[in-house]
Design a protein around this motif. Sequence first.
Motif, mmCIF file in Angstrom:
data_model
loop_
_atom_site.group_PDB
_atom_site.id
_atom_site.type_symbol
_atom_site.label_atom_id
_atom_site.label_comp_id
_atom_site.label_asym_id
_atom_site.label_seq_id
_atom_site.Cartn_x
_atom_site.Cartn_y
_atom_site.Cartn_z
ATOM 1 N N VAL A 154 0.860 -1.321 -0.112
ATOM 2 C CA VAL A 154 -0.095 0.150 0.083
ATOM 3 C C VAL A 154 0.867 1.391 0.293
ATOM 4 O O VAL A 154 0.470 2.313 -0.468
ATOM 5 C CB VAL A 154 -0.908 0.182 1.284
ATOM 6 C CG1 VAL A 154 -1.724 1.295 1.417
ATOM 7 C CG2 VAL A 154 -1.913 -1.205 1.012
ATOM 8 N N ASP A 155 1.983 1.156 0.914
ATOM 9 C CA ASP A 155 2.951 2.504 0.637
ATOM 10 C C ASP A 155 3.452 2.683 -0.634
ATOM 11 O O ASP A 155 3.552 3.878 -1.147
ATOM 12 C CB ASP A 155 4.072 2.186 1.743
ATOM 13 C CG ASP A 155 3.779 1.968 3.121
ATOM 14 O OD1 ASP A 155 2.407 2.580 3.608
ATOM 15 O OD2 ASP A 155 4.398 1.641 4.051
ATOM 16 N N LEU A 156 3.788 1.705 -1.265
ATOM 17 C CA LEU A 156 4.197 1.765 -2.591
ATOM 18 C C LEU A 156 3.495 2.116 -3.413
ATOM 19 O O LEU A 156 3.850 3.088 -4.449
ATOM 20 C CB LEU A 156 5.107 0.328 -3.085
ATOM 21 C CG LEU A 156 6.204 -0.147 -2.108
ATOM 22 C CD1 LEU A 156 6.438 -1.508 -2.708
ATOM 23 C CD2 LEU A 156 7.368 0.788 -2.112
ATOM 24 N N LEU A 157 2.205 1.909 -3.385
ATOM 25 C CA LEU A 157 1.045 2.279 -4.253
ATOM 26 C C LEU A 157 0.956 3.593 -4.072
ATOM 27 O O LEU A 157 0.715 4.520 -5.028
ATOM 28 C CB LEU A 157 -0.274 1.589 -3.967
ATOM 29 C CG LEU A 157 -0.320 0.122 -4.640
ATOM 30 C CD1 LEU A 157 -1.206 -0.793 -3.620
ATOM 31 C CD2 LEU A 157 -0.360 -0.181 -5.978
ATOM 32 N N LYS A 158 0.816 4.138 -3.009
ATOM 33 C CA LYS A 158 0.640 5.596 -2.742
ATOM 34 C C LYS A 158 1.914 6.416 -3.121
ATOM 35 O O LYS A 158 1.656 7.493 -3.456
ATOM 36 C CB LYS A 158 0.523 5.843 -1.087
ATOM 37 C CG LYS A 158 -0.732 5.371 -0.466
ATOM 38 C CD LYS A 158 -1.038 5.728 0.739
ATOM 39 C CE LYS A 158 -2.442 5.230 1.172
ATOM 40 N NZ LYS A 158 -2.798 6.180 2.616
#
Length: 719
Positions: A154-158
Amino acid sequence: MSRPRTPRSGRTPAAWTAAPAKPVVVEASPASPASPATTTVPPVSPAAPAAAEAAAPASPAAPAAAGAAPSAAQGKPKKPKSISPFAARMVANASGIDVTNPKPNKVFQDDASLGITERYFHHIAEDKNQVIMTISFKLKMPPQARHVSETRLVDLLKLAQSKHFRLSSYVDYDTQVGHTFSKTADQLPLLYRFVPTRDPAVWRRVFDEELNAHFDVHDMRFPLWRVAIVGVPELAGAGIPLSPADIEADAPGTSFDILFSFHHCIGDGLSMLAYARSFLAECTAANINAESLHLDQVQVSQTPPPLLDNYIHSSIFSAIPTGFGLWLQSARKKNMHKFKHLLPDISKPLPALPPPASYPTNTFSSGSVVPATGPAVPEISKPSTPLIVQVPQTPSPAPEIAPVAEIAPAVGPAAGTPISVSPEPAAAPAAPAPAAHDLLQEHIKRTFNPYLATQVRFHTFDAAYVGDLLKSTKANGTTVAALLIVNALSSCRATFAPIAEQRKKHLPRHQGWVATTALRHLIPGSKLLYGADKQTDFATMIFGGYSGSISEPRITIDGKSEFWDRCRRVRKTIGSAAFTSMRRNKLFNWVYRHQSLYKALYKMVDLGQMSHGYSCEVANLGAWDYPAAAPNAPASDDRARLEWFGGTLNCSFEGSRALFTLGVITLGSEMSVTIAYDRNVISEELADDFSRIFKESMDKVRANGAGKIKLSDLTGVKA
């Protein structure tokens, strides 16, 4: 590169999740040189705003490992050539944009507005199907990864989301203008779901769900795109530790499927790929292993993508010839719906699809589709499944959702009564944010669609296979894109041949096709027209709407036709029609500037009459370098391995132009072809026949090499 996959049908949306991504700790440092998203763009005066999004800074994570293998695109950059004044004038006359010195001619005063075509997609009637694009990837962790988790993904997606204005914004339904959710990445709402499973076939069901699930365009709390992560249950939440031995042994959790879906009103097919490239550039061991990615320090792009509509200069003198040509083409009704008399009588309303008992399997290594039997896919999505989305700690003010008294499924009533939805009262200003589960009960009901009108089949072709096709097309003076179109037309005819014989009806000798085009070379500041490398030109990394289309309503396809001759014909049409696409874009711009004419035409034009009028549409995203590490990359490469990819757009919306839509993506010389169809029009049996004939014909073309071959030899249809 061998990765078993599964083409066939699927079901409905599961538990979408959007949890607050936990910020992760790392020193701010330059991005990996392998990241195509962080290419430095030379300043060009009118392009400054455009380049800003594409050149957004990478994550403040540790630098990639020294051994990371740079993509071919990061080799020596091409030196831009000069464009001849004659060519520039031709492009300017066709497009209405002076590419050497673009001057604004605003039709929309707010730069964050949607464009003309995007506005139409955004305001599609609520009882009609939306235009949705979905792309899927199979990723494997790099050897250096020591941990994998849903939270870190999720962090990488953001991080990737923050680089693109359209993905970090909501679109006001009334004004059709985008507004960013926040200033920093940690506050971005991310609409996603994690699907825990040990069944390798479940991703296939999720793909169908994503491609058919609508977005609530009235709900301004969420962006108009979403993510689905399909992996083993251990990935959920904080995830699991990894060791080099785990990764080498393909232990559970070392790989997963990730799917991105977008409403077509915020971007085109290349935009979908642009986000995927941004995300994959962040999937390095440094980012995966970092204690924190400091999302609170990552700035969200506040620069909207440039609107071509605001640079077009048009007049009635240029509009009349193009408009007359369009009218003439649409008036020739006999050129459309060639196979209407042979289509099956599909009863309506359609029932919800039952879980399939088996799936076919694809592999890149052989380029074949092999039937494989497996257990029935379990139910992973139900209308009551909550859509769990991050609720920002300090949510931006959002207007109250418009009340909806009753929401029926998108296609037919079949599996039950419509869902009753009570309008939510506006939250009191001082009240705390509701729990994510409660907040999104209504949202999932609005988007749920159990009827899955668009279904798909996948075909994958490895580098050796594609290399053989390239040699043959080059020897015959044509292209792989033309080859795919002709093969699809020939396969469509062969699919209906048995029905024509059985019903004693004629089998059409003429068909029509459509292909998508890109207008990114018109973006102010782009050097694509000057021969710049598309891998590094900033225009290919912008998320926005820059697509057009070309078509040929009538081409002879019969058993006597020579395959390569037809391919050369299609290639010639593609070359000449590129200017037609720009002229049409300019015409629509002129019409929109005359609102009384635009409104009259809007009421007059019936897109339903044109739906599925042609045989095939090819949405080709072109050939690109690998945006991540190849499956056989050396151990020193610290990027995630890209093991499989595929994607397309749905074809159940009003105005979808073809019986079969082919989504074509080529990465690192490997090609994925995703065949989509509307099961309101095409039966499962016809789709299976078309998919089989298409693949068998491709194999015959490859085996035949550059030699001449009749279409009758490809499909067995002599007439």
